[in-house]
Design a protein around this motif. Structure first.
Motif, PDB file in Angstrom:
ATOM      1  N   UNK A 221      -1.130  17.986 -25.567  1.00 30.45           N
ATOM      2  CA  UNK A 221      -1.259  18.691 -24.293  1.00 30.45           C
ATOM      3  C   UNK A 221      -2.328  19.793 -24.374  1.00 30.45           C
ATOM      4  N   UNK A 222      -2.436  20.406 -25.536  1.00 28.79           N
ATOM      5  CA  UNK A 222      -3.473  21.427 -25.719  1.00 28.79           C
ATOM      6  C   UNK A 222      -4.854  20.810 -25.563  1.00 28.79           C
ATOM      7  N   UNK A 223      -5.003  19.567 -26.041  1.00 25.89           N
ATOM      8  CA  UNK A 223      -6.285  18.881 -25.895  1.00 25.89           C
ATOM      9  C   UNK A 223      -6.614  18.644 -24.424  1.00 25.89           C
ATOM     10  N   UNK A 224      -5.597  18.368 -23.623  1.00 25.47           N
ATOM     11  CA  UNK A 224      -5.807  18.193 -22.180  1.00 25.47           C
ATOM     12  C   UNK A 224      -6.274  19.504 -21.546  1.00 25.47           C
ATOM     13  N   UNK A 225      -5.692  20.628 -21.986  1.00 30.73           N
ATOM     14  CA  UNK A 225      -6.108  21.946 -21.475  1.00 30.73           C
ATOM     15  C   UNK A 225      -7.554  22.236 -21.853  1.00 30.73           C
ATOM     16  N   UNK A 226      -7.903  21.913 -23.086  1.00 27.43           N
ATOM     17  CA  UNK A 226      -9.272  22.129 -23.539  1.00 27.43           C
ATOM     18  C   UNK A 226     -10.256  21.280 -22.737  1.00 27.43           C
ATOM     19  N   UNK A 227      -9.880  20.050 -22.489  1.00 25.19           N
ATOM     20  CA  UNK A 227     -10.753  19.139 -21.759  1.00 25.19           C
ATOM     21  C   UNK A 227     -10.924  19.573 -20.311  1.00 25.19           C
ATOM     22  N   UNK A 228      -9.850  19.994 -19.681  1.00 22.38           N
ATOM     23  CA  UNK A 228      -9.915  20.370 -18.259  1.00 22.38           C
ATOM     24  C   UNK A 228     -10.722  21.643 -18.034  1.00 22.38           C
ATOM     25  N   UNK A 256      -7.753  16.115 -37.764  1.00 24.00           N
ATOM     26  CA  UNK A 256      -7.952  14.670 -37.926  1.00 24.00           C
ATOM     27  C   UNK A 256      -8.204  14.328 -39.388  1.00 24.00           C
ATOM     28  N   UNK A 257      -8.987  15.165 -40.075  1.00 25.89           N
ATOM     29  CA  UNK A 257      -9.265  14.919 -41.494  1.00 25.89           C
ATOM     30  C   UNK A 257      -7.985  14.942 -42.330  1.00 25.89           C
ATOM     31  N   UNK A 258      -7.045  15.793 -41.906  1.00 28.35           N
ATOM     32  CA  UNK A 258      -5.779  15.904 -42.642  1.00 28.35           C
ATOM     33  C   UNK A 258      -4.729  14.925 -42.127  1.00 28.35           C
ATOM     34  N   UNK A 259      -5.131  14.064 -41.191  1.00 30.83           N
ATOM     35  CA  UNK A 259      -4.254  13.012 -40.653  1.00 30.83           C
ATOM     36  C   UNK A 259      -2.958  13.577 -40.071  1.00 30.83           C
ATOM     37  N   UNK A 260      -3.083  14.694 -39.330  1.00 28.56           N
ATOM     38  CA  UNK A 260      -1.944  15.288 -38.639  1.00 28.56           C
ATOM     39  C   UNK A 260      -1.620  14.458 -37.399  1.00 28.56           C
ATOM     40  N   UNK A 261      -0.336  14.275 -37.122  1.00 23.74           N
ATOM     41  CA  UNK A 261       0.084  13.519 -35.942  1.00 23.74           C
ATOM     42  C   UNK A 261      -0.202  14.327 -34.682  1.00 23.74           C
ATOM     43  N   UNK A 262      -1.044  13.782 -33.796  1.00 23.98           N
ATOM     44  CA  UNK A 262      -1.449  14.517 -32.592  1.00 23.98           C
ATOM     45  C   UNK A 262      -0.284  14.726 -31.632  1.00 23.98           C
ATOM     46  N   UNK A 263       0.667  13.801 -31.597  1.00 23.62           N
ATOM     47  CA  UNK A 263       1.770  13.898 -30.631  1.00 23.62           C
ATOM     48  C   UNK A 263       2.877  14.834 -31.099  1.00 23.62           C
ATOM     49  N   UNK A 264       3.027  14.987 -32.417  1.00 23.07           N
ATOM     50  CA  UNK A 264       4.153  15.785 -32.919  1.00 23.07           C
ATOM     51  C   UNK A 264       3.746  17.211 -33.308  1.00 23.07           C
ATOM     52  N   UNK A 265       2.499  17.409 -33.660  1.00 20.63           N
ATOM     53  CA  UNK A 265       2.063  18.745 -34.083  1.00 20.63           C
ATOM     54  C   UNK A 265       2.032  19.713 -32.905  1.00 20.63           C
ATOM     55  N   UNK A 266       2.318  20.985 -33.172  1.00 17.38           N
ATOM     56  CA  UNK A 266       2.263  22.026 -32.142  1.00 17.38           C
ATOM     57  C   UNK A 266       1.157  23.020 -32.473  1.00 17.38           C
TER      58      UNK A 266
END
Length: 323
Positions: A221-228, A256-266
């Protein structure tokens, strides 16, 4: 005319005028000091006047004084005799320029200046001239010879006069403690004015434009805020609206380099803490320096209580013409 003759004439002119200016240094003496004291004590403006080439130089001197903290303007002596003398008040001081010291148009003004008690500083090439003798202070701008081979066209004499005017302006500037910011106020439309006067609050993005999420916000969701919002970053704030950190495109690459889950990370897990910030009153030029020193392209603008109130991007500063 052969090329070598032209070059010799040009170099001779430069050499003669350089020598004339060098001779001027010894004349920055008690008379010069007294002239500066009179100007510093003036409660009004410095009125510069002169005929012909002296008048052209006088206009430049007046402009230089005005832009360096000494209110000044030029009055043509011929026009002064036909109404423009009304521009001059008892609180002013006059700098009259005449190489001969005998310009009729300038001499015509002397009785009026004396009657009003207006201090007079003269710049002349002849200390025994009527103008020099009538002045409270005379600044010696004499030259041995003009660069003109006929010794007629004002050349060395006008250069020396201009340098004397610059010497006055700089001495007065230093005596007044005139700063670069003061200079910018006299040049608000120039690049220097933009550099020294433009503040972060003048160009930052605020209100609904400010990207903002909480620590509990999922990364997706943070990525959506950044994009908007389109800044390639978002602020992270607590329940009181205080700034906790930021998340940027650079942070995303590391995630992404650390392969963190985008949906679960806060945001609490992935944000960058202690981001670089500025206040809204910071000069834009200073904000740009902070960005360059830290190799970042955006800064969070916060208030005294650490609440983010805006976002400043490097592109905003560049568009404003700060550099």
């Amino acid at each position: 005319m052969a090329n070598d003759l032209i070059i010799r004439a040009g170099r001779r002119t430069v050499s003669m005028e350089t020598a004339a200016v060098a001779a001027l240094e010894a004349r920055i003496d008690d008379s010069f000091h007294r002239a500066c004291e009179l100007i510093l004590a003036c409660q009004g403006r410095v009125i510069v006047s002169g005929m012909g080439k002296s008048g052209h130089i006088g206009r430049k001197i007046a402009a230089t004084l005005a832009s360096t903290g000494t209110p000044s303007f030029f009055v043509h002596p011929g026009e002064a005799s036909h109404g423009d003398f009304g521009m001059i008040t008892r609180q002013d001081i006059v700098i009259a320029i005449s190489n001969s010291g005998a310009s009729n148009e300038v001499l015509t003004l002397l009785p009026l200046l004396k009657r009003l008690g207006i201090p007079l500083i003269s710049m002349t090439g002849k200390a025994d001239s009527p103008l020099a003798q009538s002045a409270d202070v005379n600044l010696d701008i004499a030259v041995d010879t003009e660069a003109c081979p006929l010794n007629l066209a004002p050349t060395s004499s006008t250069t020396v006069t201009l340098v004397m005017g610059d010497a006055l302006a700089v001495a007065l500037l230093e005596a007044r403690g005139f700063t670069a910011e003061d200079f910018a106020f006299s040049h608000p439309g120039g690049a220097l004015g933009r550099q020294l006067l433009l503040k972060v609050e003048d160009v930052m993005h605020a209100g609904e434009e400010l990207p903002q999420v909480t620590p509990e916000t999922p990364l997706s969701k943070a990525l959506l805020e950044m994009t908007s919002k389109g800044f390639g970053m978002t602020t992270v704030v607590d329940s009181q609206g205080q700034l906790l950190g930021v998340f940027t495109d650079g942070d995303l690459r590391r995630v992404i380099d650390h392969k963190v889950e985008l949906d679960s990370a806060t945001m609490e897990q992935v944000m960058s803490r202690r981001p670089k910030t500025v206040s809204a009153h910071t000069l834009a030029a200073e904000a740009l320096r902070i960005m360059e020193d830290n190799k970042i392209t955006a800064l969070v603008v916060e208030d005294a209580k650490h609440h983010p109130v805006g976002l400043l991007h490097m592109h905003d500063i560049l568009r404003a013409g700060v550099i």
